[in-house]
Design an enzyme around this catalytic site. Structure first.
Site, PDB file in Angstrom:
ATOM      1  N   HIS A 221     -15.382 -29.047  -2.351  1.00  0.00           N
ATOM      2  CA  HIS A 221     -14.970 -28.305  -3.232  1.00  0.00           C
ATOM      3  C   HIS A 221     -13.630 -27.781  -2.815  1.00  0.00           C
ATOM      4  O   HIS A 221     -13.436 -27.679  -1.873  1.00  0.00           O
ATOM      5  CB  HIS A 221     -16.203 -27.542  -4.117  1.00  0.00           C
ATOM      6  N   CYS A 231     -21.531 -26.230   1.919  1.00  0.00           N
ATOM      7  CA  CYS A 231     -20.530 -27.179   1.291  1.00  0.00           C
ATOM      8  C   CYS A 231     -19.302 -27.430   2.266  1.00  0.00           C
ATOM      9  O   CYS A 231     -19.146 -26.873   3.399  1.00  0.00           O
ATOM     10  CB  CYS A 231     -20.039 -26.834   0.048  1.00  0.00           C
TER      11      CYS A 231
END
Length: 264
Positions: A221, A231
């Site tokens: 992201h 992430c």
């Protein structure tokens, strides 16, 4: 800003907002889910890339023939064997050390002579505690391995990706409600990494085929200039580039981990 320290310690984990529940929007490492989600964990899933019969990529030879596939720069034979034969697009996200949190991501594509051409690359971040092959929920590490890329989403409209795309305004409103307006754009675009998830589902799907204890919702992201809770981040321009260039027909995967491990 008062929320900045929180972002350094953890990747954005969206909570209840317009159109989504807290359980649906927990991202970057995940949390233990409710009993109904744990019951679904037992369902079978192809949560990572799997080998298949070779097919030509863009510009390659006709079906049934292909050149010898060479190694991707920096990727060793053990890791190369985990990349499916049908894959012609590969992302590599790596740091110099196992505890590093400033991941650099490079996109490669297989060309006609069997070599891998670097298409583009971007700086970003990974888990604040580095990498781990057998991560646990809440340990702030990014999983090591080779994982498929099949599903995407975000607050912004589909930029033209061929991947499955889940657009929802709650991606932004949940981030803003939790961390403030300065961080509302980190879920403008995201791509689910097929670690402990059901491929073909929305990025927010809470099923964990390999058990809730390992966590889930590990995403690519938009970068927030700090380490994450699991992430991997890129600049927004890089995320848009990936969305408009990744092709399901190329069976894209991502190789993740420290360079000393993925070079084996």
């Amino acid at each position: 800003m008062r929320h900045a320290a929180s972002v350094v310690r953890t990747c954005l984990t969206a909570c209840a907002a317009v159109g989504m529940t807290a359980a649906a929007l927990t991202g970057c490492g995940g949390t233990l889910t409710a009993a109904t989600d744990r019951a679904r964990d037992a369902s079978p899933s192809r949560s990572s890339a799997e080998p298949g019969d070779p097919i030509p990529g863009p510009g390659q030879r006709s079906p049934g023939t292909r050149p010898t596939r060479h190694a991707i720069p920096g990727i060793g034979p053990h890791t190369m064997r985990q990349i499916p034969k049908r894959t012609t697009q590969v992302l590599v996200s790596a740091t110099e050390t196992k505890t590093g949190s400033r991941a650099h991501t490079t996109m490669y594509r297989l060309v006609a002579d069997g070599t891998w051409k670097a298409v583009d690359d971007w700086p970003g971040h990974n888990g604040k505690n580095g990498w781990k092959k057998h991560r646990s929920v809440g340990d702030a590490t990014t999983p090591i391995g080779v994982f498929g890329l099949t599903d995407a989403g975000g607050y912004l409209a589909n930029p033209g990706t061929k991947l499955s795309y889940d657009r929802d305004p709650a991606y932004r409103s949940a981030a803003a409600a939790t961390y403030g307006d300065s961080f509302k754009k980190v879920f403008n675009y995201l791509i689910a990494i097929n670690f402990n998830r059901v491929a073909g589902s929305k990025p927010t799907d809470s099923r964990h085929p390999h058990g809730a204890a390992r966590g889930g919702k590990i995403w690519l992201h938009v970068d927030h200039h700090s380490p994450t809770h699991g992430c991997i981040t890129l600049p927004q321009s890089g995320m848009k580039f990936l969305l408009t260039h990744l092709d399901p027909k190329a069976r894209p995967v991502i190789v993740t981990g420290p360079k000393p491990v993925i070079s084996r």
